[in-house]
Scaffold this active site. Sequence first.
Site, PDB file in Angstrom:
ATOM      1  N   ASP A   1       0.904  -1.015   0.133  1.00 55.66           N
ATOM      2  CA  ASP A   1      -0.011  -0.039   0.022  1.00 55.66           C
ATOM      3  C   ASP A   1       1.074   1.405   0.048  1.00 55.66           C
ATOM      4  O   ASP A   1       2.067   1.194   0.296  1.00 55.66           O
ATOM      5  CB  ASP A   1      -0.994   0.127   1.388  1.00 55.66           C
ATOM      6  CG  ASP A   1      -2.351   0.615   1.094  1.00 55.66           C
ATOM      7  OD1 ASP A   1      -2.552   1.735  -0.112  1.00 55.66           O
ATOM      8  OD2 ASP A   1      -3.122   0.534   1.573  1.00 55.66           O
TER       9      ASP A   1
ATOM     10  N   GLU B   1     -17.788  10.305   5.090  1.00 54.71           N
ATOM     11  CA  GLU B   1     -17.131   8.911   5.220  1.00 54.71           C
ATOM     12  C   GLU B   1     -16.266   8.660   3.825  1.00 54.71           C
ATOM     13  O   GLU B   1     -16.515   9.020   2.990  1.00 54.71           O
ATOM     14  CB  GLU B   1     -18.051   7.783   5.301  1.00 54.71           C
ATOM     15  CG  GLU B   1     -19.233   7.809   4.351  1.00 54.71           C
ATOM     16  CD  GLU B   1     -20.084   6.665   4.421  1.00 54.71           C
ATOM     17  OE1 GLU B   1     -20.146   5.871   5.130  1.00 54.71           O
ATOM     18  OE2 GLU B   1     -20.886   6.372   3.415  1.00 54.71           O
TER      19      GLU B   1
END
Length: 714
Positions: A254, A458
């Site tokens: 990542d 969110e």
Amino acid sequence: MSVTSTSEKISYLDTSLPFAERTKDLIGRMTLEEKVGLMNHPSHGIPRLNIPAYNYWSEALHGVARNGRATVFPQAIAMAATWDKKLIYQVASAIGDEGRAKYHAALKRNGYTAQYQGLTFWSPNVNIFRDPRWGRGQETWGEDPFLTGEMASEYVKGLQGNHPKYLKAAACAKHYAVHSGPEKDRHWFNAIVTKRELYDTYLPAFKKLVTEAKVESVMGAYNRTLDEVCCASELLLDNILRGEWGFGGHVVSDCMALSDFHLHHKVTEDAADSAALALKYGCDLGCDHVFSEIPTAIKRGDTTEELVNRALERTLGTRFKLGMFDPDEKVPFASISMDVVACDEHRQLAYRAATESVVLLKNKNNILPIKPSTKKIFVTGPTAASMEVLLGNYYGINNQMITLLEGLTGRIPEGMGMEYTSGAMLKHPREVKNTWAASMAQTADFAIVCAGLSSFLEGEEGESLLSPENGDRESISLPQSQIDYIKELAIHGVKIVLVLTGGSPIALGEIEDMVDAILFVWYPGMEGGRAVADVLFGDVSPSGKLPITFPKSLDQLPAFNDYSMNGRTYRYMAEEPLYPFGFGLSYSKFEYSDLQLETQTPTLGDFLHLSLTLTNSGASDSAEVAQLYLSDLQASTIVPFHHLIGFERVFLKAGETRVLKFTVTPEMMSFYNDDGKLTLEPGQFRLEIGGCSPSKRGQELNAPKPLVAVFEVK
């Protein structure tokens, strides 16, 4: 030596040779400096070998993302709510086509492809949505390992294509593994789970994508799992991924995860030390700059050029499979025209996906669909005119997006009245005390209140502008500004159809009783407005089913940072939720009957075949998702209360009946023991088949009455 020399046969350019042989030949021609230049996601070009620069970082979560114009499909969690595997394959195939066309256009224009212009797409996200507070849960396929694996596998297959030699695009299973928030802690937390929970919940979807869908790459997570950094985990990468599952593709970190080794996890001294650790356990590509320190690690004796070669065999192997070193005429996908990008066919596919994803949660007195006799509707709420709620996160963009307000405006018949005002802000209280909204609403038959969440509230760390928790949610209720507005309308006697956007569960509390109907429409993509309007007016019957449990409140949940599954998701939650996993109503009515098991006492290790009848006994043509759940009643360790083992989406005309057949395999009857080993034991099992997960709450909400049978494995 120049590769243009005519005195030597250049193996890596010989399309008749196997990719593995060509890859090794190419690597053998490089200096260490050139090799290291290929190890980070912005991979350098090597002009003397005719290798252009290439950036591995591209996104395609629900359409080609961050790269200009594309078809914007519904967010991943919305696609999960369709429970339609064939549709997902078609959607992913369309995304792969658009990605191909855009890649070749960029290559032709610039001679190389930059970030977000490549064919290595870092999708799908198959983390388990274990807690509704996680802002990135919207990127996932829900809380169930089986559903996630089934749906995401179709996504991978569609994206990668089915050519025997070449990949259309390279999919990536992320974030491996045990990664689902909190976002603010993701760079340093240590996920602690039992071996049983690891294999039972967190790994099955990854396993299916690797062993069955043949996903080309896997992305390691930021965190540690069981004390090992995920991007250099002997357990996850060596033992399980490449050992148990035989993964042959490449592993990418990542972004900035390798830097986290020394900066946050403190498991290494510096970047060179981190590079050595990552290479040792099989991280092949770094999404940052850490692998640039490989020469220092080699000088120190901490790693070797052989490990560099191993990593490049995997990453360049992917590029060979994508046809990046072959003439266009040899690569079947190179001829895909830019005409496919955001074409009418893909727009219709986005529309279909959006309509199938809509979940009807409540429909008091059948207020929906909107009747032809309706004189006037009042459209209101902070998400009605919002472009953001169509997009979710990791989105592409399009010049023909249809908001909820635009969709309703385009669908309403002439002569039926319609007014609009936003009435409330997304999160902040309004500054004016009195508005005209309540009186406007009172002049209409009912109000369509478009409320809920957006990517402002969110999402991922650094992207959600109104989230104090780095994208996560402190509360799972509606923002107070929206609650106050809905109450204000209700107090004035307004009938309310609540259209909720969002990528995660919303606890409605007292609002649930104040409204007459509730549609959950997720982040529905570019055609969202048209799709939602057509469902509201009854052109399409709602057929989506929840891929996640909606709790009544946070009081029903363990702490966010507790990775144990005890008390989480429908599989381990004892309390009755607000809306159960698998739930969703229709404008029609479905009946399940005539369950037939071929035997009540199968032998250990045998398959169990069964059939049942599904009838659309209502007045509307509609789709139903028949769901099959199994409970092991006598297991020798902790097992789920029940777990999904099969489902089928079936479209039935009004009055139509169909016989459905399922097979329960020995693996479905098995469980993972405390050592993480798949175990099959004799004993009693309960099957439950219906339109919702087994729950008292589902029946209270008018889910179809399920069929139940008990059998005993001898």
